[in-house]
Design a protein around this motif. Structure first.
Motif, short mmCIF file in Angstrom:
data_model
loop_
_atom_site.label_atom_id
_atom_site.label_comp_id
_atom_site.label_asym_id
_atom_site.label_seq_id
_atom_site.Cartn_x
_atom_site.Cartn_y
_atom_site.Cartn_z
N TYR A 255 0.86 -1.19 0.00
CA TYR A 255 0.00 0.00 0.00
C TYR A 255 0.90 1.24 0.00
CZ TYR A 255 -3.73 3.23 1.34
OH TYR A 255 -4.62 4.26 1.38
N ASN A 256 0.80 2.04 -1.05
CA ASN A 256 1.63 3.23 -1.22
C ASN A 256 1.00 4.40 -0.46
OD1 ASN A 256 3.19 5.36 -2.04
ND2 ASN A 256 3.16 4.83 -4.22
N VAL A 257 1.51 4.69 0.73
CA VAL A 257 0.93 5.73 1.58
C VAL A 257 1.13 7.10 0.97
CG1 VAL A 257 0.91 6.72 3.90
CG2 VAL A 257 1.32 4.28 3.58
N GLU A 258 2.23 7.29 0.23
CA GLU A 258 2.51 8.60 -0.38
C GLU A 258 1.45 8.98 -1.42
OE1 GLU A 258 7.24 9.30 -0.18
OE2 GLU A 258 6.61 7.70 -1.54
N LYS A 259 0.69 7.99 -1.92
CA LYS A 259 -0.38 8.28 -2.87
C LYS A 259 -1.73 8.48 -2.18
CE LYS A 259 0.10 8.07 -6.75
NZ LYS A 259 0.41 9.10 -7.74
N ASP A 260 -1.76 8.40 -0.85
CA ASP A 260 -3.00 8.53 -0.09
C ASP A 260 -3.18 9.99 0.32
OD1 ASP A 260 -5.13 8.48 1.64
OD2 ASP A 260 -4.36 6.83 2.87
N LEU A 261 -4.12 10.67 -0.29
CA LEU A 261 -4.31 12.10 -0.02
C LEU A 261 -4.82 12.35 1.39
CD1 LEU A 261 -6.04 13.26 -3.34
CD2 LEU A 261 -3.61 12.98 -2.86
N THR A 262 -5.53 11.38 1.95
CA THR A 262 -6.14 11.59 3.27
C THR A 262 -5.21 11.19 4.41
OG1 THR A 262 -7.15 9.39 3.27
CG2 THR A 262 -8.41 11.19 2.29
N ALA A 263 -4.00 10.72 4.10
CA ALA A 263 -3.11 10.22 5.16
C ALA A 263 -2.44 11.36 5.92
CB ALA A 263 -2.05 9.30 4.56
N THR A 264 -2.03 12.41 5.22
CA THR A 264 -1.30 13.50 5.87
C THR A 264 -2.10 14.09 7.01
OG1 THR A 264 -0.24 14.03 3.77
CG2 THR A 264 -0.12 15.68 5.50
N GLY A 265 -1.46 14.22 8.16
CA GLY A 265 -2.13 14.74 9.34
C GLY A 265 -2.67 13.65 10.24
N GLY A 266 -2.65 12.39 9.77
CA GLY A 266 -3.10 11.28 10.58
C GLY A 266 -1.94 10.53 11.20
N ASN A 267 -2.21 9.31 11.67
CA ASN A 267 -1.16 8.48 12.24
C ASN A 267 -1.20 7.10 11.60
OD1 ASN A 267 -3.17 6.92 13.71
ND2 ASN A 267 -3.28 8.62 15.15
N ALA A 268 -0.30 6.21 12.06
CA ALA A 268 -0.19 4.89 11.45
C ALA A 268 -1.49 4.10 11.56
CB ALA A 268 0.96 4.13 12.08
N THR A 269 -2.22 4.27 12.66
CA THR A 269 -3.49 3.57 12.82
C THR A 269 -4.48 3.99 11.75
OG1 THR A 269 -3.14 3.39 15.20
CG2 THR A 269 -5.38 3.12 14.41
N ASP A 270 -4.54 5.28 11.46
CA ASP A 270 -5.45 5.78 10.42
C ASP A 270 -5.14 5.16 9.07
OD1 ASP A 270 -6.67 7.48 12.30
OD2 ASP A 270 -5.15 9.02 11.96
N VAL A 271 -3.84 5.01 8.76
CA VAL A 271 -3.43 4.46 7.47
C VAL A 271 -3.75 2.97 7.39
CG1 VAL A 271 -1.48 4.03 5.95
CG2 VAL A 271 -1.62 6.18 7.20
N LEU A 272 -3.47 2.22 8.47
CA LEU A 272 -3.70 0.78 8.45
C LEU A 272 -5.17 0.42 8.24
CD1 LEU A 272 -1.30 -0.31 11.32
CD2 LEU A 272 -1.15 -1.03 8.93
N GLN A 273 -6.08 1.31 8.63
CA GLN A 273 -7.50 1.05 8.43
C GLN A 273 -7.85 0.93 6.95
OE1 GLN A 273 -9.19 4.36 10.50
NE2 GLN A 273 -9.24 3.32 12.48
N LYS A 274 -6.99 1.46 6.07
CA LYS A 274 -7.29 1.49 4.65
C LYS A 274 -6.46 0.50 3.83
CE LYS A 274 -6.58 5.95 5.00
NZ LYS A 274 -6.39 7.38 4.69
N VAL A 275 -5.64 -0.30 4.49
CA VAL A 275 -4.79 -1.25 3.79
C VAL A 275 -5.57 -2.53 3.53
CG1 VAL A 275 -2.67 -2.61 3.94
CG2 VAL A 275 -2.72 -0.28 4.83
N PRO A 276 -5.52 -3.08 2.32
CA PRO A 276 -6.26 -4.31 2.01
C PRO A 276 -5.93 -5.45 2.97
CG PRO A 276 -5.42 -3.33 0.00
CD PRO A 276 -4.84 -2.53 1.13
N MET A 277 -6.96 -6.16 3.42
CA MET A 277 -6.90 -7.34 4.29
C MET A 277 -6.54 -7.02 5.73
SD MET A 277 -5.35 -10.33 1.83
CE MET A 277 -3.87 -9.44 1.39
N VAL A 278 -6.28 -5.74 6.05
CA VAL A 278 -5.92 -5.35 7.42
C VAL A 278 -7.14 -4.75 8.10
CG1 VAL A 278 -4.47 -3.86 8.84
CG2 VAL A 278 -3.52 -4.96 6.81
N ASN A 279 -7.37 -5.14 9.36
CA ASN A 279 -8.45 -4.58 10.18
C ASN A 279 -7.85 -3.90 11.40
OD1 ASN A 279 -9.32 -7.39 9.02
ND2 ASN A 279 -11.17 -6.18 9.10
N VAL A 280 -8.44 -2.78 11.80
CA VAL A 280 -8.05 -2.08 13.02
C VAL A 280 -9.33 -1.79 13.80
CG1 VAL A 280 -6.83 -0.13 14.02
CG2 VAL A 280 -6.11 -1.03 11.80
#
Length: 828
Positions: free
Chosen positions: A143-168
């Motif tokens: 999962y390329n986080v640098e291509k995620d427009l909504t990631a900036t300003g969040g934390n690692a937990t916020d990003v992991l919620q959007k990764v395929p097959m990963v649940n938080v």
């Protein structure tokens, strides 16, 4: 000591082989590197084919594919004159002649190589060469986080919620395909902090620090056997670039504030990278309600509670990495990573206790609680790599020391009914790792990998409990205080072979053996029934993968993997944790490790306009570990003991796809579903709240619009079903996230706006559980709506020269209890 001697013998044995192989090679070899970009969009082109020829020869010497940033590197090149040819579907081939390397200058950086699209594909040049947000690799999903427009300003937990097959879940606990036995690595290495309290540490890592996230669902025998669900590897923005470069980014919002900065320096064979980031959250207030009914031979009561909690989090993460290439064959690198963070919590509650055994007598009381949790420490690793004269022939030696401190101080005050409580818990974790890996390409079609590893863990937990005296002043209570020393040593050997067969078939088979030795020493001044314990067991772990390439962009894959989940400190600690007097917990020193076996069949394909990954799997887990709650005899609540409850057979399927229906629009979707129907043994069959088969799932859909004037917009919708356990269910979870970003200064800088759950202020979670003699429900409301402004700025030279090989990667502890270090009280 025997394990260290074993690795030392292996090291010198392989070095001897190295010496014999290298004899007769007198000249050093260099490398030719460059970057391939699109002539119109200036975007990097990944998966382009780069071939190297001797001058006036039509047979290539070697070749590589460009990576996601368009970079390539041809290694082990002797001094001479060459021709390089670059080709990619939809583009005109590019040939560069008379490339000269000399003994005085073995390494040559070609720079940017521009490919022009063919005439009949000009209408699609915006899509061609664009880096996908999710990439399906042979052995993992990235999962390329640098291509995620909504990631900036969040934390690692916020990003992991959007990764395929990963649940938080709402507490920050991470799982893959519904299985919480996940090992989380940072840059391919474990962190002492994440092994102690993963959920809290992830919330302190700014998303701006993350480059991408890798998910490995079926690790081969080369990986540590721990983690039945798989491995999550968080790659941070440590770059290897020519000259000086860096970036600053962050966000200011109604929920939290983030800042991150990194700087990178690369000169000749020396590289240096530094990164620092912090996360500071605004106080967040949550509300909770609970009802607990006890009904057995000694208790018949109802206890209700209603309260609020305020939590404020903060954290700092910093790292420095240095590396030096002595020559083409030998390199050394080291990384020092520091982390510090924690949270403060205050809460109030109104409670009612009704005792039906005593004429429905009721007690009404209030409670006030406060807690301070802090965690910090460092990870220091040193890695040496030696490449032999033969391409792909390599030996690496890695070492790491992880040190972490976790402190929990809490105080619970009651107006009546319960006794006031105060406690301090200081935990120390030291982890030492030595690892040796050897790779030998026996032939062009057969590669052999082998290695050994030892991990030595020493954990100490000092719990000091205080009770009120006659004057209501807190005094030390030796009866309820304890000291727990815990040692765990894991020694392992592995071998993996990869064979390329005709007609597009590839077979990878491996075997690993791990020996685990555990010593626990629980100590209490007045409890004579506590005694030291020892556990020693060996585990054989085979792995098998058969892959069939249907074309250059599509393949079928059949895998078999065996994984174990060792019960860690929390699960084995025999002391009773009474920080939540209504829901106490206790470890079990006699637990066996979970063992899971998974068979998976999958299909994947990708192109510049679409990607698809779909698979079906079956997983059998024996010695399943779950917490079993039973009523306390004094009617004050329940106590949960960790037990091997039985086995579970699970069928599942997962789907991920992305498509560009229009050149300005990208749609992505992920869905994973699996069954849960445990087969409990013995008395645990009586604890089962339902014997039906349940289906659990997680899903997300997202869309990205690339508008004019460098404006882009993105939306995410996430939905996770409730999770079933033997005695109940945990709550479902859903979320909506929106973001808009504007780039300027030739895309070197950007400003954005993010919105999380704009249509709903709070998320409400309802949890149910029941067993022999009790039933309880709880409702938790968590504030989720937030708005924020984000920014980023990149500076300096961005000519990449490739990433260095990673070192230690410990994947061997059950991460089921990710909120706190084992044995340490966790505030509910």
């Amino acid at each position: 000591m025997k394990k260290i001697i074993l690795l030392t013998v292996m090291f010198f044995a392989v070095v001897t082989v190295k010496s014999q192989t290298f004899t007769g090679t007198n000249s050093l070899k260099g490398k030719i590197s460059g970057t391939v970009i699109d002539s119109i969009t200036k975007a990097p082109i990944d998966y382009a084919s780069v071939s190297l020829y001797k001058i006036n020869s039509t047979k290539p010497i070697t070749g590589v594919l460009t990576d996601a940033a368009g970079n390539f590197k041809l290694n082990e090149i002797q001094a001479g004159t060459y021709t390089v040819t670059i080709s990619f579907i939809g583009y005109n081939d590019k040939t560069i002649k008379s490339i000269l390397t000399t003994d005085a200058k073995l390494d040559l950086e070609i720079g940017k190589i521009i490919l022009s699209p063919e005439t009949n594909t000009l209408a699609e040049v915006v899509v061609i060469g664009k880096t996908q947000q999710v990439t399906n690799k042979i052995d993992k999903i990235v999962y390329n986080v640098e291509k995620d427009l909504t990631a900036t300003g969040g934390n690692a937990t916020d990003v992991l919620q959007k990764v395929p097959m990963v649940n938080v879940d709402i507490n920050g606990n991470v799982s893959i395909r519904g299985d919480a036995n996940v090992r989380v690595l940072i840059n391919g290495k474990p962190s002492g902090a994440t092994s102690a309290n993963l959920a809290d540490v992830l919330k302190t890592i700014p998303a701006d620090q993350i480059k991408n996230i890798e998910v490995v669902t079926s690790p081969s025998a080369k990986y540590d056997a721990e983690g039945s669900a798989g491995i999550i590897n968080i790659i941070t923005k440590q770059k290897s670039t020519s000259g000086i470069s860096g970036s600053v980014s962050g966000g200011i919002g109604t929920r939290q504030n983030n800042f991150n900065a990194n700087v990178n320096y690369n000169k000749n064979r020396f590289s240096l990278s530094a990164n620092v980031g912090f996360n500071n959250g605004w106080p967040q207030e949550s509300a909770s309600e609970s009802n607990q009914i006890l009904n057995n031979s000694t208790a018949n009561s109802l206890q209700t509670s209603k309260g609020t909690n305020e939590v404020k989090r903060s954290g700092v993460v910093a790292s420095v990495t240095a590396g030096y290439d002595f020559n083409t064959f030998n390199s050394l690198s080291t990384t020092f990573r520091y982390n510090d963070g924690g949270f403060k919590r205050t809460g109030t509650s109104e409670n009612t206790f009704t005792d039906y055994l005593n004429n429905a007598n009721s007690s009404i009381y209030t409670g006030q609680s406060s807690a301070k949790n802090s965690f910090g420490g460092f990870d220091w690793n040193l890695n040496y790599s030696h490449k032999f004269a033969k391409e792909g022939h390599e030996l690496t030696f890695s070492s790491q020391w992880s040190h972490s401190l976790v402190n929990t101080d809490y105080q619970n005050m009651y107006s009546s009914f319960y006794t006031n409580q105060k406690a301090n818990n200081d935990g120390t974790n030291n982890e030492y790792t030595l690892q040796l890996d050897y790779t030998l390409p026996v032939t062009e079609k057969f590669k052999l990998e082998a290695g050994g590893k030892t991990i030595i863990r020493k954990i100490s937990s000092d719990f000091q409990n205080y009770v009120p005296d006659a004057q209501n002043a807190f005094v030390y209570d030796p009866i309820s205080s304890n000291l727990y020393n815990y040692d765990q040593d894991v020694a392992s050997l592995y071998t993996v072979g990869t064979l390329t067969l005709p007609k597009g078939f590839t077979v990878m088979a491996g075997a690993r053996f791990e020996n685990t030795a555990i010593k626990g020493d629980p100590t209490n001044a007045l409890q004579t029934d506590l005694s030291p314990f020892k556990i020693d067991y060996g585990t054989f772990i085979p792995s098998f993968t058969l892959q069939k390439a249907l074309s250059q962009s599509a393949s079928l894959k059949l895998t078999y993997s065996k994984r174990i989940s060792r019960p860690s400190f929390t699960y084995l600690n025999p002391f009773i944790n009474k920080s939540n007097i209504q829901a106490q917990t206790q470890g079990n020193p006699t637990l066996n490790p979970e063992v899971s076996q998974t068979v998976e069949f999958g299909y994947s394909t990708f192109s510049q306009k679409r990607s698809l990954n779909i698979s079906a799997y079956y997983k059998y887990t024996s010695d399943l570990i779950e917490g079993i709650a039973t009523p306390l005899s004094d009617e004050t609540g329940t106590i949960t003991n960790y037990q091997n409850i039985g086995s579970n057979k699970s069928f599942g399927m997962s789907f991920f796809g992305s498509v560009n229906p229009f050149k300005i629009l990208t749609l992505r979707g992920n869905f994973n579903a699996f069954t849960y129907k445990p087969d409990p043994t013995g008395l645990y069959n009586l604890e089962q709240s339902t014997n039906s088969t349940t289906i659990q799932y997680s899903a997300f859909v997202s869309g990205t619009l690339q508008l004019k004037k460098d404006i882009s917009a993105e939306a995410f919708v996430i939905q996770n079903s409730s999770k079933k356990t033997l005695q109940g269910t945990s709550p479902a979870f859903n979320l909506m996230v929106f973001g808009v970003k504007k780039q300027f200064w030739n895309k070197a800088a950007s400003l954005g706006v993010n919105m999380v759950s704009p249509f709903k202020k709070d998320l409400e979670f309802k949890q149910n559980s029941s067993g022999q003699g009790f039933s309880q429900t709880s409702i938790f409301k968590f504030p989720i709506r937030s708005f924020g402004v984000t920014f980023s700025y990149n500076f300096g030279s961005m000519k990449f020269t490739g990433a260095r090989k990673k070192g230690v990667s410990n994947d061997d502890l059950k991460e089921g209890d990710q909120n706190n270090q084992g044995g340490m009280p966790a505030m509910k």
